[in-house]
Design an enzyme around this catalytic site. Sequence first.
Site, mmCIF file in Angstrom:
data_model
loop_
_atom_site.group_PDB
_atom_site.id
_atom_site.type_symbol
_atom_site.label_atom_id
_atom_site.label_comp_id
_atom_site.label_asym_id
_atom_site.label_seq_id
_atom_site.Cartn_x
_atom_site.Cartn_y
_atom_site.Cartn_z
ATOM 1 N N LEU A 276 0.642 -1.554 -0.437
ATOM 2 C CA LEU A 276 -0.202 -0.458 -0.558
ATOM 3 C C LEU A 276 0.374 0.943 0.002
ATOM 4 O O LEU A 276 0.383 2.045 -0.383
ATOM 5 C CB LEU A 276 -1.042 -0.262 1.483
ATOM 6 C CG LEU A 276 -1.960 -0.913 1.651
ATOM 7 C CD1 LEU A 276 -2.418 -0.669 2.870
ATOM 8 C CD2 LEU A 276 -2.903 -1.828 -0.057
ATOM 9 N N ASP A 277 1.978 1.275 0.514
ATOM 10 C CA ASP A 277 2.796 1.717 0.925
ATOM 11 C C ASP A 277 3.609 1.711 -0.630
ATOM 12 O O ASP A 277 3.657 3.778 -0.822
ATOM 13 C CB ASP A 277 3.862 2.061 2.011
ATOM 14 C CG ASP A 277 3.267 2.582 2.832
ATOM 15 O OD1 ASP A 277 2.586 4.072 3.144
ATOM 16 O OD2 ASP A 277 3.939 2.424 4.325
ATOM 17 N N HIS A 278 4.103 1.672 -1.266
ATOM 18 C CA HIS A 278 5.300 1.482 -2.180
ATOM 19 C C HIS A 278 3.547 1.696 -3.135
ATOM 20 O O HIS A 278 4.301 2.646 -4.716
ATOM 21 C CB HIS A 278 5.547 0.338 -2.408
ATOM 22 C CG HIS A 278 6.906 0.305 -1.737
ATOM 23 N ND1 HIS A 278 7.954 0.587 -2.228
ATOM 24 C CD2 HIS A 278 7.194 -0.563 -0.240
ATOM 25 C CE1 HIS A 278 8.583 0.168 -0.702
ATOM 26 N NE2 HIS A 278 8.667 -0.252 0.630
#
Length: 458
Positions: A357-359
Amino acid sequence: MTAIKFAWSALGGDPAHLARLTTVVREGALPARLPVRELARACVGVCALAAAELAARRSGRGEVPGVRVDDGAVAAAFHSERLLQVDGRTPVAFAPLSRFWRTADGWVRTHANYPHHRARLLGTLGLPEDASAEAVAGRIAEGSAAQVEEAVCGAGGLAVALRGPKEWAATGQAAEMAARPLVERERLGSTHARVLTPLDPAAAPLLPAAGLRVLDLTRVLAGPVATRTLALLGADVLRVDAPWLPELPDQHADTGFGKRSALLDLTADRDTFEELLATADVVVTGYRPGTLDRFGLAPEALFARRPGLVVAQVSAWGAYGPWGGRRGFDSLVQVATGIAATEGSAEAPGALPAQALDHGTGYLLAAAVLRALTEQSYDGGGRLVRLALARTAHWLTDGIRPTAATGAPYDGPDAWLAETDSALGRLRHALPPVSFTGGPADWARPPVPWGSDGARWR
């Protein structure tokens, strides 16, 4: 609709450009029950396509350069913080109190990597600063998951109860996520078309963001991944942090490639910040919605002082809904949105194979900035783009169809790793996955120590 086509449409991209993108599928890359490989490939693919589009626009090329997305490079990049080594040492990804805990009726996950978050967690539980993990486990086990979540979040800490997909779907925040576009895009103001300095089409590498100034007001992963990508593409990225907010050195090293790093008190050094803003092209923020508003950094206030600016915002839960003011991280969003239950079970929660989700949101954010710059070169106006980890999670769980991986096997990240000397030591790091014909293959400079640069443009 494929994930790549959907993401490109969410960015407002010309569908004809999709013909310039090819993929290399690798079996075994980012294995998961959910379609993580497809999400990661799409996020990197549209970012590379947006970079190629801007390169074509600035260099006067009639055709957008070809884009190649390799699942191997993408998988390595999505593990960048885990693959980093500093003088042969591998960083620890999570602190001892950042983990799942049994409660009286289920599970809760906490995040306490930063000292102030650890202190708030322990304070909420009535434990001393040197409390052991065993003491924390015993205290958390006394309450329900909902009680722990409410108490810790109410004290400014980070804890989320494990929810299944149906439990999350019944929340008001899930309804907000489902109602919002993957990439929120607004045009603000009516400034003239942005005049970008032409690029030499024969330049090697071709840097579509060359000469652009990016104020990086982000922390942790999604925002720094976006600005790290803009630095790869030639932007002068200056990360600015408050002197009193601690940073994790290894995390800073992983996401600091290509950037400079300065410390600035936005109250005491306001004139310095305004000087930076006066000639900035892009401002990227990654703080909880509303946190920076008291410093005059709300989008409308920024546009008023710097017309034609591109403002890009990323947060965990979005700037709306009952959770809009909450702090959050990738690991917690996975727990709240049903991902951890899907990848494991209600009895034994799991996790995605990477902080996808971050990347993924980071590459989408960079793509949104690049597309905004291209659009401005035609019709002007300021641009505001917003993304949220929870909205990316909704896309992963409800919007992407898994596809069969029939390509060559993924044999690990070694082919997409490099070593670089830096002021921080000898770094082993993942190479950038954003690739287009004539574009850069690596960052022009390694990361620098946190706060080691002056607060000024090159």
